[in-house]
Design an enzyme around this catalytic site. Structure first.
Site, PDB file in Angstrom:
ATOM      1  N   ALA A  98       0.770 -81.992 -54.328  1.00 22.27           N
ATOM      2  CA  ALA A  98      -0.148 -81.821 -53.199  1.00 22.27           C
ATOM      3  C   ALA A  98      -1.515 -82.405 -53.536  1.00 22.27           C
ATOM      4  O   ALA A  98      -1.943 -82.411 -54.693  1.00 22.27           O
ATOM      5  CB  ALA A  98      -0.273 -80.339 -52.849  1.00 22.27           C
ATOM      6  N   GLY A 143       4.518 -80.486 -55.830  1.00 27.97           N
ATOM      7  CA  GLY A 143       5.179 -80.911 -54.605  1.00 27.97           C
ATOM      8  C   GLY A 143       5.993 -82.172 -54.766  1.00 27.97           C
ATOM      9  O   GLY A 143       6.941 -82.405 -54.011  1.00 27.97           O
ATOM     10  N   GLU A 146       9.203 -80.895 -55.890  1.00 31.24           N
ATOM     11  CA  GLU A 146       9.828 -80.214 -54.758  1.00 31.24           C
ATOM     12  C   GLU A 146      10.451 -81.221 -53.796  1.00 31.24           C
ATOM     13  O   GLU A 146      11.516 -80.964 -53.229  1.00 31.24           O
ATOM     14  CB  GLU A 146       8.788 -79.340 -54.041  1.00 31.24           C
ATOM     15  CG  GLU A 146       8.399 -78.115 -54.859  1.00 31.24           C
ATOM     16  CD  GLU A 146       7.344 -77.262 -54.187  1.00 31.24           C
ATOM     17  OE1 GLU A 146       7.579 -76.049 -54.030  1.00 31.24           O
ATOM     18  OE2 GLU A 146       6.278 -77.800 -53.829  1.00 31.24           O
ATOM     19  N   GLU A 167       2.331 -75.516 -60.648  1.00 28.71           N
ATOM     20  CA  GLU A 167       1.333 -74.830 -59.812  1.00 28.71           C
ATOM     21  C   GLU A 167       0.685 -73.646 -60.513  1.00 28.71           C
ATOM     22  O   GLU A 167      -0.503 -73.355 -60.304  1.00 28.71           O
ATOM     23  CB  GLU A 167       1.996 -74.367 -58.504  1.00 28.71           C
ATOM     24  CG  GLU A 167       2.299 -75.481 -57.512  1.00 28.71           C
ATOM     25  CD  GLU A 167       3.639 -76.141 -57.747  1.00 28.71           C
ATOM     26  OE1 GLU A 167       4.075 -76.908 -56.879  1.00 28.71           O
ATOM     27  OE2 GLU A 167       4.252 -75.894 -58.811  1.00 28.71           O
TER      28      GLU A 167
END
Length: 280
Positions: A98, A143, A146, A167
């Site tokens: 992110a 992310g 992910e 994270e």
């Protein structure tokens, strides 16, 4: 909170010319952050989504997420897409996760909305009707991992690929499916360890754990995983796509409808007796 998320799981045991389409982005920069490439020749049926945001190492910001969602919505309706491959146009990185610099400027409400969109993006990838492959030649963190986990298959460079749900090292937790897809991939205990510690894995380590399907030695161009993923996509192409398979199924079923054996089977079910099939 992480324990609650990962502990809540109940797991089952596990000739068309080349076309390049860009998605326009917002802002003064104006450059698209992805390109959609439709391959030709022996690669016909393979479509690539090329992430190309070098200034932010392909970090998932509002524009990149929007462009990916728009591309997926368009491609899922294209029956010529037999395999969808995600790759990076930025050397040394797949997706850095992110965009935290962008997120820092958001209000709490805006953060919540953005994370929902990010989660929706991963769900769209996971639900894509054709097989999806992530080609990780570099960093795939947070992310970025992910996104790869949402794909059906993952290929990584053994040494230059680095991946992890990091994270927790930034006071956050995986919010785009990582707490659910990583345990389904590796098992709950190992996934908890990797999430709690924020540990980073090389491509070779990831393959040893079962996180990626294939690893390759990196080449001078830095795109060895992409070439292996493309070869894997070529292996998948000869398989019958679902639309063709459903058509074949319909033809076969239509041939079965007028047979005596079909009527006998239904009569036997109704009368609660074994069927007496005659091959007609």
């Amino acid at each position: 909170m992480l324990r609650a998320l990962t502990g809540a799981l109940r797991l089952p045991r596990p000739w068309r010319p080349l076309q390049t389409r860009s998605c326009a982005s917002d802002g003064a920069a104006g450059d698209p952050e992805i390109q959609v490439r439709v391959l030709a020749g022996p690669d016909q049926g393979i479509t690539e989504i090329l992430m190309n945001r070098p200034s932010a190492r392909n970090a998932l910001g509002n524009v990149l997420v929007r462009e990916l969602l728009e591309a997926l919505a368009r491609l899922r309706e294209d029956q010529q897409v037999r395999v969808l491959l995600f790759r990076s146009g930025v050397k040394g990185v797949f997706c850095a996760g992110a965009d935290l610099k962008e997120r820092e400027q958001m209000s709490e409400a805006e953060v919540g909305i953005f994370v929902q969109r990010l989660r929706g993006l991963m769900n769209e990838i996971a639900a894509f009707p054709a097989p999806t492959i992530a080609a990780m030649d570099g960093f795939a963190l947070g992310g970025g991992l992910e996104l790869a986990l949402a794909c059906d298959l993952r290929v990584a460079a053994a040494s230059s690929a680095v991946m992890g749900l990091i994270e927790t090292t930034r006071g956050l937790l995986p919010g785009a499916g990582g707490t659910q897809r990583l345990p389904r991939c590796l098992g709950v205990a190992l996934a908890k360890e990797l999430i709690f510690t924020g540990r980073r894995l090389s491509g070779a380590q990831a393959q040893a754990l079962g996180l990626v399907n294939h690893t390759v030695s990196q080449n001078e161009e830095g795109n060895a995983a992409y070439h292996r993923a493309r070869a894997l996509a070529q292996e998948i192409l000869p398989q019958v796509d679902i639309a063709s398979g459903m058509a074949i199924e319909g033809i076969c079923y239509a041939q079965n409808i007028p047979t005596q054996d079909r009527l006998e089977g239904m009569a036997a079910f109704r009368e609660k007796r074994p069927p007496r099939f005659v091959g007609k």
